[in-house]
Design a protein around this motif. Structure first.
Motif, PDB file in Angstrom:
ATOM      1  N   TRP A 258      -4.210 -23.408 -10.766  1.00 20.31           N
ATOM      2  CA  TRP A 258      -4.357 -21.961 -11.000  1.00 20.31           C
ATOM      3  C   TRP A 258      -3.608 -21.162  -9.936  1.00 20.31           C
ATOM      4  CZ3 TRP A 258      -6.708 -18.172  -7.925  1.00 20.31           C
ATOM      5  CH2 TRP A 258      -6.813 -16.912  -8.515  1.00 20.31           C
TER       6      TRP A 258
ATOM      7  N   ARG B  90      -0.887 -19.510 -12.095  1.00 12.10           N
ATOM      8  CA  ARG B  90      -1.448 -18.331 -12.749  1.00 12.10           C
ATOM      9  C   ARG B  90      -1.920 -17.234 -11.803  1.00 12.10           C
ATOM     10  NH1 ARG B  90       0.155 -18.406 -18.000  1.00 12.10           N
ATOM     11  NH2 ARG B  90      -0.201 -20.467 -18.944  1.00 12.10           N
ATOM     12  N   SER B  91      -2.062 -17.536 -10.557  1.00  6.79           N
ATOM     13  CA  SER B  91      -2.631 -16.563  -9.621  1.00  6.79           C
ATOM     14  C   SER B  91      -1.618 -15.469  -9.282  1.00  6.79           C
ATOM     15  CB  SER B  91      -3.064 -17.277  -8.328  1.00  6.79           C
ATOM     16  OG  SER B  91      -1.931 -17.623  -7.557  1.00  6.79           O
TER      17      SER B  91
END
Length: 254
Positions: free
Chosen positions: A28, A32-33
């Protein structure tokens, strides 16, 4: 349930869930962060760098696994030594007068029965039986008593005392090994190295999302079950690999 007696099962679950959580968090963060773009600017880490941290992690896990297997082997040897020593006492008592021989055989059988029926289940809970200790003391007192010493050859009597001492040593060893606990600091160090290895894998593939996901997932699938397998075998007298009481049970009259 006494947590202290089954703590290694808890740590095995932590190892499995912790590895999954760490892998998800790392993917993540890198994919995605809000910091994913900044992290990608560190691309270019050389793949051979993985060997530096990975070897340290593998060696640490191997040493911990070796400690567990050694404890299992030592417990198995202690049980067999205890059974062999008890059989030796019976064999050495064969030339004694009938009354003395029967007394020795009864004392050996009594100790063996209490050990397998009462003490063996307690080993899984990291406990021992005072009754078994008392029966062993009674066997020692019988063999060192005047009646046995006067009716047996000096060499035979000395050997019987040596064998009963061996029984005490072997019993103490198996009890001590049943009380071995997981060392959290050792496993915390191994977990830290495992996480650093996972970071290294992610950074090597940081600009290839699918390759990064696959590489991290493969590492997690290899490391977590291995660590859990080692952890659940922390007590040689608990499932899944329980030390058999057969060498001592064979001395209990049917």
């Amino acid at each position: 349930m006494d947590f202290g007696a089954y703590d290694h099962y808890f740590y095995a679950v932590v190892a499995l869930l912790g590895t999954v959580a760490a892998a998800w968090f790392l993917l993540w963060v890198t994919l995605r962060s809000p910091w994913a773009e900044e992290i990608r600017t560190y691309r270019g880490m050389s793949p051979p760098f993985l060997g530096v941290v990975g070897v340290l992690f593998a060696l640490t896990l191997a040493f911990l696994a070796n400690d567990t297997w050694n404890a299992h082997d030592r417990a198995l040897n202690a049980v067999h030594q205890e059974g062999d020593a008890l059989r030796s006492i019976k064999a050495l008592a064969a030339p004694l007068p009938q009354a003395s021989r029967r007394a020795v055989e009864a004392a050996v059988a009594d100790y063996a029965r209490i050990t397998v029926e009462e003490e063996w289940p307690l080993l899984a809970r990291r406990l021992s039986s005072q009754e078994a200790a008392d029966r062993l003391d009674a066997l020692l007192a019988l063999l060192s008593g005047e009646e046995i010493s006067l009716t047996s050859q000096p060499a035979t009597h000395a050997l019987m005392l040596t064998q009963v001492t061996q029984v005490r040593v072997a019993r103490s060893m198996r009890i001590a090994l049943s009380r071995t606990h997981v060392n959290p600091l050792k496993w915390l160090g191994m977990a830290g190295l495992g996480f650093l290895t996972m970071i290294s894998i992610a950074m090597v593939h940081v600009d290839q999302a699918r390759a990064e996901i696959l590489a991290v997932a493969i590492f997690a699938a290899a490391a977590a079950p291995t660590a859990a397998i080692v952890l659940v075998q922390g007590n040689p007298f608990q499932p899944p690999t329980v030390i058999t009481d057969a060498p001592i049970r064979a001395l209990v009259p049917s």
